[in-house]
Design a protein around this motif. Structure first.
Motif, PDB file in Angstrom:
ATOM      1  N   GLU A   1      38.187  34.772  46.829  1.00 24.93           N
ATOM      2  CA  GLU A   1      39.088  35.461  47.750  1.00 24.93           C
ATOM      3  C   GLU A   1      38.392  35.547  49.100  1.00 24.93           C
ATOM      4  OE1 GLU A   1      39.794  39.355  46.177  1.00 24.93           O
ATOM      5  OE2 GLU A   1      40.312  38.557  44.199  1.00 24.93           O
ATOM      6  N   THR A   2      39.192  35.524  50.164  1.00 23.23           N
ATOM      7  CA  THR A   2      38.591  35.757  51.480  1.00 23.23           C
ATOM      8  C   THR A   2      38.497  37.263  51.686  1.00 23.23           C
ATOM      9  OG1 THR A   2      40.776  35.654  52.494  1.00 23.23           O
ATOM     10  CG2 THR A   2      39.460  33.631  52.522  1.00 23.23           C
ATOM     11  N   GLU A   3      37.583  37.667  52.570  1.00 23.51           N
ATOM     12  CA  GLU A   3      37.461  39.081  52.918  1.00 23.51           C
ATOM     13  C   GLU A   3      38.739  39.517  53.642  1.00 23.51           C
ATOM     14  OE1 GLU A   3      35.443  41.583  52.505  1.00 23.51           O
ATOM     15  OE2 GLU A   3      34.034  40.510  51.210  1.00 23.51           O
ATOM     16  N   PRO A   4      39.100  40.805  53.575  1.00 24.79           N
ATOM     17  CA  PRO A   4      40.364  41.263  54.165  1.00 24.79           C
ATOM     18  C   PRO A   4      40.531  40.925  55.645  1.00 24.79           C
ATOM     19  CG  PRO A   4      39.403  42.979  52.809  1.00 24.79           C
ATOM     20  CD  PRO A   4      38.402  41.863  52.852  1.00 24.79           C
TER      21      PRO A   4
ATOM     22  N   LYS B   1      39.147  26.978  45.433  1.00 24.13           N
ATOM     23  CA  LYS B   1      40.545  27.420  45.493  1.00 24.13           C
ATOM     24  C   LYS B   1      40.582  28.858  45.984  1.00 24.13           C
ATOM     25  CE  LYS B   1      44.762  27.905  42.829  1.00 24.13           C
ATOM     26  NZ  LYS B   1      45.438  27.623  41.563  1.00 24.13           N
ATOM     27  N   PHE B   2      41.271  29.065  47.110  1.00 27.41           N
ATOM     28  CA  PHE B   2      41.432  30.434  47.605  1.00 27.41           C
ATOM     29  C   PHE B   2      42.565  31.088  46.847  1.00 27.41           C
ATOM     30  CE2 PHE B   2      39.614  28.337  51.440  1.00 27.41           C
ATOM     31  CZ  PHE B   2      38.436  29.052  51.460  1.00 27.41           C
ATOM     32  N   VAL B   3      42.303  32.276  46.339  1.00 33.37           N
ATOM     33  CA  VAL B   3      43.327  32.969  45.570  1.00 33.37           C
ATOM     34  C   VAL B   3      43.676  34.298  46.235  1.00 33.37           C
ATOM     35  CG1 VAL B   3      42.675  31.876  43.399  1.00 33.37           C
ATOM     36  CG2 VAL B   3      41.609  34.042  44.060  1.00 33.37           C
ATOM     37  N   GLU B   4      44.790  34.856  45.818  1.00 36.42           N
ATOM     38  CA  GLU B   4      45.241  36.131  46.386  1.00 36.42           C
ATOM     39  C   GLU B   4      44.335  37.262  45.903  1.00 36.42           C
ATOM     40  OE1 GLU B   4      49.426  37.036  46.015  1.00 36.42           O
ATOM     41  OE2 GLU B   4      49.862  34.901  45.845  1.00 36.42           O
ATOM     42  N   PRO B   5      44.332  38.370  46.660  1.00 35.06           N
ATOM     43  CA  PRO B   5      43.513  39.510  46.233  1.00 35.06           C
ATOM     44  C   PRO B   5      43.867  39.921  44.809  1.00 35.06           C
ATOM     45  CG  PRO B   5      44.555  39.950  48.346  1.00 35.06           C
ATOM     46  CD  PRO B   5      45.100  38.649  47.865  1.00 35.06           C
ATOM     47  N   LYS B   6      42.873  40.381  44.097  1.00 34.23           N
ATOM     48  CA  LYS B   6      43.044  40.938  42.742  1.00 34.23           C
ATOM     49  C   LYS B   6      43.459  39.917  41.689  1.00 34.23           C
ATOM     50  CE  LYS B   6      43.972  45.435  44.671  1.00 34.23           C
ATOM     51  NZ  LYS B   6      45.031  46.185  45.283  1.00 34.23           N
TER      52      LYS B   6
END
Lengths: 435, 143
Positions: free
Chosen positions: A375-378, A410-415
């Protein structure tokens, strides 16, 4: 500065002669007093008298943690209750607890081993040492405590918890050396900073002895910078003794094994063959002086290598490298050994990426395919596809360089990746199911 | 500058529907929605009323959502209007990262542009383009 210079800087030949003499004694203690060893040695057709050189140890069988569980609680003790001074036990989170007994002499040797590490961070009988490991069945607290007493330090037995009070003691009692887990050291540092202090400049602390859990290079640097101290990595396990089996000197090139107390081998966990110095494999430890719980060729499942390179600090005892992981965690991807800890290390170098991650292994034809979900940081600019692609490229290149294996990011959504308080499930291996 | 809602979604079945349902339940009205998609993920850009509230609602529901400042230009709803705007941007060496357009009532259209760097809005206004203020295109929320 040394604690026991005559032992720590003993010429190699003399040290090896001492090891051989003690090893024979330890084999005898195990064979004569512990039924399991007698059965195993007899089955392998060896007796302690067959040991003529250190290399002959390879003829003796291994023991594993399960052997200790099967002989719970006292089946592997080589001493009667009257001679047992203390008992420690592992947490037993993954099954039956393992119990280890210590005689008074065992405890004394333990204190000496740990005290050598206190000297490595510049400690002496003038020093104040704060033990923020938990005290109890866990070996951290009492092991560090014994080291402080052996050195003649002023020992502050704060144990773990009540972090604000820990900070207050650090400051008011002018603690020189802190002993705890790396994650707790970081929490103490952050708490001190939150309380308005700059521990690196305002506190007297100059050394830290941290162990009992893995710690990435970046986290280690953060602890050293925030508290302003020399970081000593300590290795140990309750089955063998506790913290102090190996400790890191100021040269930072690895952890000096207390070789007068322990004989270490590195084996290939699959073939069980002993590997030469420098090669990575499973650490196997034989205790040389332990009276109550002698361990002969105990398979630690910890993966590291041994370095016989002379150390600038003057100590002659060989060093183990940083623990790379557990044999249970080791992944073999396209024939390459990969540890989740290596991936974690790379991820921590990218502030744009959150530390939660998951590795998904699948088969694509004959080849293993590795997908790393992160995940990327907020505050990452998600609006920019280019920025995401750029981050993907840089992270992929860093992983390839570090692991020698291509990884799809692979970038995924938070949580999407489950958070866990304890041990997170980092690896999902679907290779068997996707053929 | 006006606020555009940006949402990062996994390129998986149902994710867009889930995001839109969350906005619908919060009574957010969308004027326009565009998706930039890759194999793994999609970036959804949304023009809606109360964009700050929309982003907060999505974040609370576990989505990665943020607010992106973009330029909205009101043009005549006729052939050549967008070409004139982009022609000017090109001559002025502005790098357009992305853009999209939608028609509104009254014979006009809105061209939305994300332009790299600073000062684009002022340059466009100086050249006579009609830059829209937030309150002209959506309900502005307080926060």
């Amino acid at each position: 500065m040394y604690f026991q210079p005559e032992i720590e800087t003993m010429p190699r030949a003399e040290l090896q002669a001492l090891q051989l003499e003690r090893l024979r004694e330890s084999l005898r203690n195990a064979y004569e007093n512990v039924p399991l060893y007698r059965e195993r040695f007899d089955a392998a057709g060896v007796t302690p008298d067959d040991l003529e050189s250190l290399e002959d140890l390879t003829r003796f069988p291994f023991v594993v943690k399960q052997d200790m569980r099967d002989n719970y609680p006292f089946g592997m003790f080589a001493r009667e209750n009257a001679d047992v001074a203390r008992i420690h036990a592992s947490s037993g989170t993954t099954g039956q607890a393992t119990v280890v007994g210590h005689t008074a002499a065992d405890l004394e040797n333990w204190g000496d081993c740990f005290a050598r590490g206190i000297a490595m961070v510049g400690g002496s009988r003038e020093s104040t040492i704060q033990v923020s490991y938990g005290y109890g069945l866990f070996t951290g607290g009492l092991g560090a405590h014994a080291g402080g007493e052996a050195m003649g330090c002023t020992v502050i037995p704060t144990s773990s918890g009540n972090t604000k009070r820990q900070v207050q003691m650090l400051k008011d009692c002018k603690t020189d050396i802190l002993c705890c887990t790396p994650s707790y050291a970081l929490l103490i540092a952050d708490t001190a900073i939150e309380m308005g202090y700059d521990p690196a400049t305002e506190f007297q602390i100059s050394g830290g002895i941290f162990g009992a859990e893995p710690c990435s290079e970046n986290m280690r640097q953060e602890i050293a910078d925030k508290l302003g101290l020399q970081y000593c990595d300590v290795y140990g396990l309750s089955e063998i003794m506790g913290p102090g089996v190996a400790m890191e000197c100021a040269e930072r090139g690895g952890l000096h094994i207390a070789e007068d107390q322990f004989y270490c081998e590195i084996i290939d966990p699959d073939t069980l063959e002993v590997l030469p110095d420098g090669e990575v494999g499973e650490l196997v430890i034989t205790t040389l002086t332990r009276e109550c719980s002698p361990m002969i060729r105990y398979r630690t499942r910890d993966v590291t290598s041994i370095s016989a390179e002379p150390c600038a600090c003057g100590r002659t005892h060989r060093k183990i490298g940083r623990i790379l992981g557990r044999t249970d965690d080791m992944l073999i991807i396209r024939g390459v050994n990969v540890f989740p800890s290596q991936i974690e290390q790379v991820i921590t170098e990218f502030p744009e990426v959150a530390t939660q991650y998951q590795i998904v292994l699948t088969s694509r034809g004959p080849l293993d395919h590795v997908e790393l979900q992160v995940e990327t940081e907020p505050d990452f600019p998600i609006d920019e596809v280019r920025a995401l692609e750029d981050l993907r490229g840089r992270l992929g290149a860093a992983l390839k360089g570090n692991l020698q294996v291509a990884v799809d990011i692979k970038f995924v959504e938070p949580k999407t990746i489950a958070r866990s308080e304890g041990k997170a499930k980092r690896v999902i291996d679907l290779r068997g199911e996707t053929h | 500058m006006i606020s555009q809602l940006t949402v990062f979604l996994a390129n998986e079945k149902g994710r867009l529907a889930a995001a839109c349902r969350t906005l619908a339940d919060a009574d957010i009205n969308l004027a326009a929605l565009f998706i930039a998609d890759t194999a793994d993920f999609g970036i959804v850009r949304i023009f809606c009323d109360r964009p700050n509230r929309a982003a907060a609602v999505l974040a609370e529901a576990g989505f990665r959502a943020s607010i992106t400042p973009v330029i909205a230009v009101s043009v005549a709803d006729e052939p050549g209007a967008l070409a004139r705007l982009l022609g000017f941007c090109h001559e002025a060496s502005m790098n357009v990262e992305y853009g999209y357009c939608f028609s509104v009532a009254g014979g006009t259209a809105v061209d939305v542009l994300k332009i790299e760097g600073e000062g684009a809005e002022e340059a466009l206004a100086a050249a006579g383009f009609k830059i829209l203020a937030p309150e002209e295109v959506y309900v502005v929320d307080e926060d």
